[in-house]
Design an enzyme around this catalytic site. Structure first.
Site, short mmCIF file in Angstrom:
data_model
loop_
_atom_site.label_atom_id
_atom_site.label_comp_id
_atom_site.label_asym_id
_atom_site.label_seq_id
_atom_site.Cartn_x
_atom_site.Cartn_y
_atom_site.Cartn_z
N CYS A 1 0.87 -1.19 0.00
CA CYS A 1 0.00 0.00 0.00
C CYS A 1 0.90 1.24 0.00
O CYS A 1 0.88 2.05 0.94
CB CYS A 1 -0.93 0.02 1.21
N ALA A 2 1.71 1.35 -1.02
CA ALA A 2 2.85 2.27 -0.97
C ALA A 2 2.60 3.67 -1.51
O ALA A 2 3.31 4.60 -1.14
CB ALA A 2 4.02 1.64 -1.72
N ALA A 3 1.64 3.83 -2.43
CA ALA A 3 1.47 5.15 -3.06
C ALA A 3 0.86 6.16 -2.09
O ALA A 3 0.09 5.76 -1.22
CB ALA A 3 0.57 5.01 -4.29
N PRO A 4 1.21 7.42 -2.20
CA PRO A 4 2.06 8.04 -3.22
C PRO A 4 3.55 7.92 -2.95
O PRO A 4 4.34 8.49 -3.69
CB PRO A 4 1.62 9.50 -3.20
N CYS B 1 -3.33 5.94 9.67
CA CYS B 1 -3.49 7.30 10.20
C CYS B 1 -4.95 7.46 10.63
O CYS B 1 -5.62 8.42 10.25
CB CYS B 1 -3.07 8.35 9.17
N ASP C 1 -3.07 -6.15 -6.26
CA ASP C 1 -3.98 -6.12 -5.12
C ASP C 1 -3.35 -6.91 -3.98
O ASP C 1 -3.10 -8.11 -4.11
CB ASP C 1 -5.31 -6.76 -5.56
#
Ligand code: SAM
Length: 439
Positions: free
Chosen positions: A247-250, A368, A298
């Site tokens: 789940c790296a972006a941005p 977050c 995914d």
């Protein structure tokens, strides 16, 4: 005379946020703001963010003046009214006549009737302090919602999970512009910095516009909330190890991981192709694209990646309720059932991630979000289905971060990392560190 460019743009952005689910901070940094003079860009930012932060308080005073619920007012005049009421109540430097006139001009796009209505309502909007206006409000939820300008259900659950005082402090932090934090620590012409609050490697902008400098434009300087920077430090990337950022972006954390571990082999997985492109651009600007392999996939399905990883960071999609100072629109968008719904997705991603961990490796989970469903509850559910994992108390990992500027205990709640918005001048985060048994 038509409305000023700053107000026209502010109105356009607020309509895009409300009608099309846009994010104000993205829209304010997009191509559409480039033509504005710096002073107009600053005013547009103040108006958009101020209206989104104070929406419930503004709606309360508008509702009183209009003698009808704000939801019954069509979107364009409603937005013009919020802009007018914000300037009347919160901006001393704008004369009342100008605030009313500009909003009337904006409402003309809807027709003369709407313009007349906006004019009449704004002339009745009270400039008296909110506390006085709310003194006779008998409905407690309505009163709290207007006073703190957050949905009543959100304030109620924060009061229950943390404390009424903590909920009030979080809301207060959300309602003011957050500081601009950045890294690495280096001088930039025209910008004055203060030291980071959490990390020695961070800086906070004291004066100047970092985004307008060549250092920022060329990717020598990065803007990133300090709690978000802290999560990358919590990964403690192993010098020559294999690291996977899920789940790296941005790519804020990927870029920092690449800087912290220049020898490591880094992989970054992101589901959405358009966001994977943003991630690629980010890494190019950081000069790290040849060291990070991007995979568009995914994370809940079998991964197109072989081998195991020494560190896996899952910075999962979440409600984002820890970032409401930066993304004020989220508070009006998130629904009470969302934490539970997102927890299912977070658990599903974590189960895959657990399967990719090398013996003795570490899985770092972060969100977050301030909601317990997306924090401790997800980890409890994960441990029930992955008995090979155990929790490593966050305090033990934090205590080994040489660049930490605060006592590790100030950042933890039980075995977790927990930073509440406003406890320090940062976003709110939850993180857990898990290890896989070595045999
Ligand atoms: C909280 S953001 C990550 C922020 C990022 N780590 C950073 O620091 O810049 C969550 C990301 O997860 C991505 N995402 C959502 N569902 C996913 C899935 N099933 N598999 C992989 N990525 C997913 C979203 O597109 C989004 O980019």
């Amino acid at each position: 005379m038509p409305a000023s460019p700053a107000r026209q743009l502010a109105c356009e952005i607020l309509l895009l946020v409300e009608e099309h689910g846009g994010y104000a901070s993205d829209l304010l940094h997009s191509q559409r703001t480039r033509a504005l003079a710096p002073a107009d860009r600053r005013l547009a930012t103040e108006l958009v963010m101020g209206v989104l932060r104070w929406r419930a308080a503004l709606d309360y005073v508008i509702g009183r003046a209009a003698r009808r619920p704000i939801a019954q007012i069509p979107l364009l005049p409603r937005t013009a009214l919020r802009l007018g009421a914000y300037q009347l109540r919160m901006l001393d430097r704008v004369p009342a006549s100008a605030a009313v006139h500009e909003s009337v001009e904006l409402a003309k796009a809807e027709g003369p009737k709407a313009a007349g209505f906006v004019n009449a309502v704004l002339r009745h909007v009270s400039r008296a302090p909110l506390a006085g206006l709310l003194a006779n409000e008998t409905e407690l939820a309505r009163r709290r919602e207007a006073e703190f300008s957050h949905p009543a259900w959100m304030l109620e659950r924060w009061s229950r999970f943390y404390s009424p005082e903590a909920a009030a402090a979080m809301a207060e932090y959300d309602n003011a512009p957050p500081p601009v934090a950045c890294w690495p620590p280096q001088p930039v012409a025209g910008v004055e910095f203060a030291p980071g609050q959490l990390l020695r490697t961070a800086r906070r902008v004291k004066a100047g516009e970092l985004t307008q400098t060549p250092a920022f434009r060329s990717g020598r300087m990065w803007i990133q909330d300090e709690a978000s920077q802290l999560i990358a430090h919590l990964v403690q990337p192993v010098a020559c190890g294999r690291i996977l950022d899920v789940c790296a972006a941005p790519g804020s954390k990927t870029a920092l991981l690449a800087a912290l571990a220049p020898e490591a082999q880094i992989f970054a997985l992101e589901r959405h192709v358009r966001r994977a492109q943003l991630l690629a651009r980010r890494l190019r600007r950081a000069g790290a694209s040849d060291r990070v392999q991007i995979v568009a996939a995914d994370a809940t399905a079998p991964w197109p990646l072989t081998g195991r990883f020494d560190r896996i960071l899952v910075d999962a999609p979440c409600t984002g309720t820890g970032t409401l100072a930066r993304n004020p629109e989220i508070r009006w968008r998130v629904q009470p059932q969302d934490p539970e719904r997102l927890a299912q997705l977070q658990l599903s991603i974590l189960r895959r991630a657990a399967g990719g961990l090398a013996p003795g490796g570490r899985l770092i989970y972060s969100v977050c979000s301030m909601e317990p469903e997306e924090g401790p509850d997800v980890i409890t559910a994960l441990l029930a289905v992955c008995p090979q994992l155990r929790v490593l108390p966050a305090i033990e990992v934090l205590a080994t971060i040489a660049d930490l500027r605060v006592p590790a205990a100030a950042l933890t709640e039980g075995p977790w990392l927990r930073v509440l918005p406003g406890r320090f001048a940062t976003d709110g985060f939850f993180a857990a560190v898990l290890t896989a048994a070595s045999s």
